[in-house]
Motif scaffolding. Structure first.
Motif, PDB file in Angstrom:
ATOM      1  N   PHE A 156       0.842  -1.200   0.000  1.00 54.80           N
ATOM      2  CA  PHE A 156       0.000   0.000   0.000  1.00 54.80           C
ATOM      3  C   PHE A 156       0.877   1.250   0.000  1.00 54.80           C
ATOM      4  CE2 PHE A 156      -2.719  -3.231   1.987  1.00 54.80           C
ATOM      5  CZ  PHE A 156      -3.860  -3.097   1.204  1.00 54.80           C
ATOM      6  N   ARG A 157       0.411   2.270  -0.680  1.00 56.42           N
ATOM      7  CA  ARG A 157       1.137   3.538  -0.681  1.00 56.42           C
ATOM      8  C   ARG A 157       1.191   4.123   0.724  1.00 56.42           C
ATOM      9  NH1 ARG A 157      -0.420   8.852  -4.405  1.00 56.42           N
ATOM     10  NH2 ARG A 157       1.380  10.134  -3.780  1.00 56.42           N
ATOM     11  N   TYR A 158       0.086   3.976   1.458  1.00 55.83           N
ATOM     12  CA  TYR A 158       0.010   4.453   2.837  1.00 55.83           C
ATOM     13  C   TYR A 158      -0.595   3.354   3.702  1.00 55.83           C
ATOM     14  CZ  TYR A 158      -0.035   8.915   0.260  1.00 55.83           C
ATOM     15  OH  TYR A 158       0.225   9.946  -0.603  1.00 55.83           O
ATOM     16  N   TRP A 159      -0.047   3.152   4.876  1.00 60.97           N
ATOM     17  CA  TRP A 159      -0.656   2.217   5.818  1.00 60.97           C
ATOM     18  C   TRP A 159      -0.482   2.735   7.238  1.00 60.97           C
ATOM     19  CZ3 TRP A 159       2.580   0.438   9.543  1.00 60.97           C
ATOM     20  CH2 TRP A 159       3.948   0.355   9.248  1.00 60.97           C
ATOM     21  N   THR A 160      -1.461   2.410   8.069  1.00 63.75           N
ATOM     22  CA  THR A 160      -1.467   2.799   9.477  1.00 63.75           C
ATOM     23  C   THR A 160      -2.016   1.636  10.295  1.00 63.75           C
ATOM     24  OG1 THR A 160      -1.896   5.111   8.885  1.00 63.75           O
ATOM     25  CG2 THR A 160      -2.330   4.467  11.170  1.00 63.75           C
ATOM     26  N   LEU A 161      -1.401   1.377  11.435  1.00 68.52           N
ATOM     27  CA  LEU A 161      -1.905   0.360  12.353  1.00 68.52           C
ATOM     28  C   LEU A 161      -2.420   1.036  13.614  1.00 68.52           C
ATOM     29  CD1 LEU A 161       0.915  -2.371  12.198  1.00 68.52           C
ATOM     30  CD2 LEU A 161      -1.207  -2.275  10.880  1.00 68.52           C
ATOM     31  N   LEU A 162      -3.655   0.734  13.980  1.00 64.76           N
ATOM     32  CA  LEU A 162      -4.223   1.179  15.246  1.00 64.76           C
ATOM     33  C   LEU A 162      -4.240  -0.013  16.197  1.00 64.76           C
ATOM     34  CD1 LEU A 162      -7.282   3.256  13.958  1.00 64.76           C
ATOM     35  CD2 LEU A 162      -4.940   4.037  14.402  1.00 64.76           C
ATOM     36  N   LYS A 163      -3.738   0.188  17.415  1.00 59.12           N
ATOM     37  CA  LYS A 163      -3.613  -0.921  18.361  1.00 59.12           C
ATOM     38  C   LYS A 163      -4.289  -0.538  19.680  1.00 59.12           C
ATOM     39  CE  LYS A 163       0.488  -2.986  17.903  1.00 59.12           C
ATOM     40  NZ  LYS A 163       1.967  -3.144  17.805  1.00 59.12           N
ATOM     41  N   PRO A 164      -5.620  -0.652  19.717  1.00 60.16           N
ATOM     42  CA  PRO A 164      -6.386  -0.164  20.881  1.00 60.16           C
ATOM     43  C   PRO A 164      -6.231  -1.048  22.114  1.00 60.16           C
ATOM     44  CG  PRO A 164      -7.844  -1.169  19.271  1.00 60.16           C
ATOM     45  CD  PRO A 164      -6.492  -1.133  18.641  1.00 60.16           C
ATOM     46  N   GLY A 165      -6.460  -0.396  23.261  1.00 62.08           N
ATOM     47  CA  GLY A 165      -6.393  -1.084  24.542  1.00 62.08           C
ATOM     48  C   GLY A 165      -7.721  -1.700  24.941  1.00 62.08           C
ATOM     49  N   PHE A 166      -8.083  -1.558  26.204  1.00 65.34           N
ATOM     50  CA  PHE A 166      -9.259  -2.197  26.803  1.00 65.34           C
ATOM     51  C   PHE A 166     -10.480  -1.315  26.555  1.00 65.34           C
ATOM     52  CE2 PHE A 166     -12.116  -3.459  30.187  1.00 65.34           C
ATOM     53  CZ  PHE A 166     -11.873  -4.809  30.369  1.00 65.34           C
ATOM     54  N   PHE A 167     -11.477  -1.855  25.880  1.00 64.84           N
ATOM     55  CA  PHE A 167     -12.641  -1.055  25.485  1.00 64.84           C
ATOM     56  C   PHE A 167     -13.451  -0.591  26.701  1.00 64.84           C
ATOM     57  CE2 PHE A 167     -13.606  -2.418  20.843  1.00 64.84           C
ATOM     58  CZ  PHE A 167     -12.268  -2.255  20.512  1.00 64.84           C
ATOM     59  N   MET A 168     -13.719   0.706  26.759  1.00 66.80           N
ATOM     60  CA  MET A 168     -14.644   1.214  27.770  1.00 66.80           C
ATOM     61  C   MET A 168     -16.010   0.570  27.608  1.00 66.80           C
ATOM     62  SD  MET A 168     -13.721   5.286  27.843  1.00 66.80           S
ATOM     63  CE  MET A 168     -12.033   5.866  28.067  1.00 66.80           C
TER      64      MET A 168
END
Length: 311
Positions: A156-168
């Motif tokens: 991919f030309r652009y990529w981002t990873l989101l790595k969330p914690g414990f869901f409220m």
């Protein structure tokens, strides 16, 4: 981003779920076109997205042909997959994620924003991992890590990873954090364990920010949290918001399961007592993202907390 692609839609998977739904709503609020992949376009949540302006496309991530049709003509993809809780050692999450990432890359989609989980990719260095203490969650973290790797390397030309914690949102109905009677906190999380809490709406806002500015978020692996509190502090906030006095429990696994904690969470939550999560609000704030404090979130959702609902 090219001029032509700027007007193309973003494909949002999991659009009727928590993370995908939050992302779709955040994008639509910014006037960014959304194509929402849904299994049932007639469901209440799907219709609600359509009313907000999303284009619905019917399909299942397990169907590679359906995924190929869904990614055709989009400029970016929001990728989220969940394990099958009835078969935690199965390959459903891997197959769905692989199908989506590969189909998007082959179609020439410019950008991938993929959501994973806090600590994935660092987990092998954790205390107790080499000794097999967390064997029950090994497949979960290895699958998350493998999909992260596939997203990075897909071209991919652009990529981002989101790595969330414990869901409220874990503290809302159906309220598995409140045990079988729905009136007290039931968990093996210890009173002094620090939770890296994330509000689902903040995941949506982070994803929308990445789609709005692909270059700035390219290569970012965001350990995403909105707040960080001990379980004792969490209980105090929930008490104020629900109007019901709650205490942080100090239970063995056997006691928690007997009181209604789903057994599937026993090892993962016990692991948090020892290992924690690397997510922190400071990382989001450093990127100029706003975050939702747990007190603010609890006040907003107080009426939906299980103790409050039962009076």
């Amino acid at each position: 981003m090219t001029t032509a692609s700027a007007h193309a839609p973003v494909l949002v998977t999991g659009a009727t779920g928590k993370q995908g739904g939050a992302t779709a709503r955040a994008l639509l609020a910014q006037g960014i076109p959304v194509r929402a992949l849904v299994r049932d376009p007639g469901s209440e949540r799907a219709r609600a997205l359509a009313e907000l302006g999303a284009q619905l496309v019917t399909g299942d991530l397990r169907d590679r042909d359906a995924v190929a049709r869904a990614v055709d003509g989009v400029r970016a993809v929001f990728s989220v997959q969940m394990p099958d809780l009835a078969d935690l050692q199965g390959d459903a999450e891997w197959v769905c994620g692989r199908n989506l990432i590969d189909a998007a890359a082959e179609a020439g989609v410019e950008q991938l924003v993929h959501t994973s989980v806090s600590g994935a990719g660092q987990h092998r260095e954790e205390p107790g991992w080499a000794e097999g203490r967390w064997k029950a969650v090994e497949h979960y973290y290895e699958t998350k890590t493998a999909l992260q790797d596939r997203g990075r390397d897909a071209g991919f030309r652009y990529w981002t990873l989101l790595k969330p914690g414990f869901f409220m949102e874990n503290f809302l109905e159906p309220g598995f954090m409140f045990g079988s009677d729905g009136r007290r906190l039931v968990t093996v999380l210890k009173p002094d364990t620090v939770l890296k809490l994330i509000a689902v709406q903040d995941i949506g806002h982070a994803a929308a920010a990445a789609f709005a500015d692909p270059e700035r978020f390219h290569g970012v692996e965001l350990e995403l949290a909105s707040d960080e509190l001990t379980m004792t502090e969490v209980a105090a906030v929930l008490s104020r918001a629900s109007g019901t006095e709650l205490a942080a429990p100090d239970m063995t696994v056997e006691e928690a399961i007997a009181a209604g904690m789903p057994p599937v969470f026993s090892v993962s939550y016990d692991r948090l007592n020892v290992v924690g999560q690397p997510a922190s609000p400071r990382y989001a704030l450093a990127l100029g993202l706003s975050v939702t404090g747990f007190e603010e979130w609890a006040r907003e959702h107080g009426a939906a907390l299980p103790p409050a609902r039962q009076g």
